[in-house]
Structures are given as structure tokens and as C-alpha cells.
Design an enzyme around this catalytic site. Sequence first.
Site, PDB file in Angstrom:
ATOM      1  N   GLN A  81     -73.006 139.611  38.081  1.00  0.00           N
ATOM      2  CA  GLN A  81     -74.298 139.054  38.480  1.00  0.00           C
ATOM      3  C   GLN A  81     -74.235 138.557  39.919  1.00  0.00           C
ATOM      4  O   GLN A  81     -74.117 137.362  40.175  1.00  0.00           O
ATOM      5  CB  GLN A  81     -74.643 137.894  37.525  1.00  0.00           C
ATOM      6  CG  GLN A  81     -76.023 137.353  37.688  1.00  0.00           C
ATOM      7  CD  GLN A  81     -77.056 138.211  37.010  1.00  0.00           C
ATOM      8  OE1 GLN A  81     -76.819 138.753  35.942  1.00  0.00           O
ATOM      9  NE2 GLN A  81     -78.197 138.345  37.616  1.00  0.00           N
ATOM     10  N   PHE A  82     -74.303 139.477  40.881  1.00  0.00           N
ATOM     11  CA  PHE A  82     -74.211 139.083  42.288  1.00  0.00           C
ATOM     12  C   PHE A  82     -75.351 138.167  42.707  1.00  0.00           C
ATOM     13  O   PHE A  82     -75.220 137.392  43.650  1.00  0.00           O
ATOM     14  CB  PHE A  82     -74.144 140.313  43.206  1.00  0.00           C
ATOM     15  CG  PHE A  82     -75.457 141.007  43.421  1.00  0.00           C
ATOM     16  CD1 PHE A  82     -76.245 140.682  44.517  1.00  0.00           C
ATOM     17  CD2 PHE A  82     -75.893 141.989  42.546  1.00  0.00           C
ATOM     18  CE1 PHE A  82     -77.452 141.324  44.724  1.00  0.00           C
ATOM     19  CE2 PHE A  82     -77.092 142.628  42.745  1.00  0.00           C
ATOM     20  CZ  PHE A  82     -77.874 142.298  43.838  1.00  0.00           C
ATOM     21  N   THR A  83     -76.470 138.187  41.970  1.00  0.00           N
ATOM     22  CA  THR A  83     -77.613 137.359  42.345  1.00  0.00           C
ATOM     23  C   THR A  83     -77.354 135.859  42.169  1.00  0.00           C
ATOM     24  O   THR A  83     -78.137 135.041  42.645  1.00  0.00           O
ATOM     25  CB  THR A  83     -78.880 137.760  41.554  1.00  0.00           C
ATOM     26  OG1 THR A  83     -78.637 137.595  40.159  1.00  0.00           O
ATOM     27  CG2 THR A  83     -79.261 139.208  41.847  1.00  0.00           C
TER      28      THR A  83
END
Length: 150
Positions: A78-80
Site C-alpha cells: 500500500q504505497f499510498t
Amino acid sequence: MRIVIQRVTKASVSIGGSTKSAIGAGFLLLLGVCEDDTLDDVEWLVKKVVGLRVFDDENGVMNRSIMDVQGECLVVSQFTLYASYKKGNRPSWLRAARHEISVPLYEAFCSKLSEAMGKPVGTGEFGANMKVELLNDGPVTICMDTKNKE
């Protein structure tokens, strides 16, 4: 590393309409990696996840770990989680690690978590457009950041 831990009764991740992984009761873990994360962050975070006591004991008190209840884990990249939203309305992802850093650390986290739990963990697919479904239990949602260990 940043992680969002959600206690679930079930969770799954699908890619292109097909289920990649599904679990019963346990944790859905959303994992973000930043540029300066290392294997030390992986080790610390795995230890925290397996020791986190957020499952009810016989008295209804959150006093049991994922290990105590023999729960399952599903880990989704989950890079966000590293979104910067200070300027304007379009988030920036500059703090999220590049693939050559984040993929090995994500895989190391999944591997070490599986080893610590003594069973496989479910995963998503790094970089894929995933559909994540969950039934949050509680709801219990906890955020951790390896840069805030104290």
C-alpha cells in the site's frame, strides 16, 4: 515502514476478478515502504504484529495475540500510506520507496511474518490493481510506523 492493522473476521484480495488470497479471522495488513526503510524495520514490525494483543480473551478483554488465537494474516502492499497531502489536493508519493527497495522489503516482511507465525500468509500482488474486501471485527484498526518506535 507504515502499516495499518485491521482485525477481521474475513478478508480477501482479488485481481482481475479472481481471488488471489483469502483468510478467515485474523489481520488484514496494509503495508507501505519508504525510501530509508531497512530489514531492521521489517524485524521490528513483524515482532509488533505477532505480539499485538487485540483479540478477546475469555472475559472479553483484548488480551490475546494473533498467535494465541491461531489467526491468519493477509498482507497487501500500500504505497499510498506515504501520501503527502500538504500542497494542493493531488497527493504526492515522493516518500514511497521505489520498486527496487519496496518489493524486496515487502517480500521480506511477508516471509518473516510467515516464519514467525509458522504458517503461510496471504498476499496481494505488488503493483497490481487489487480489490480488497474485509469484514472489520470490532472495528479494530491500528496504525504503526517504524519511525515512531518510542
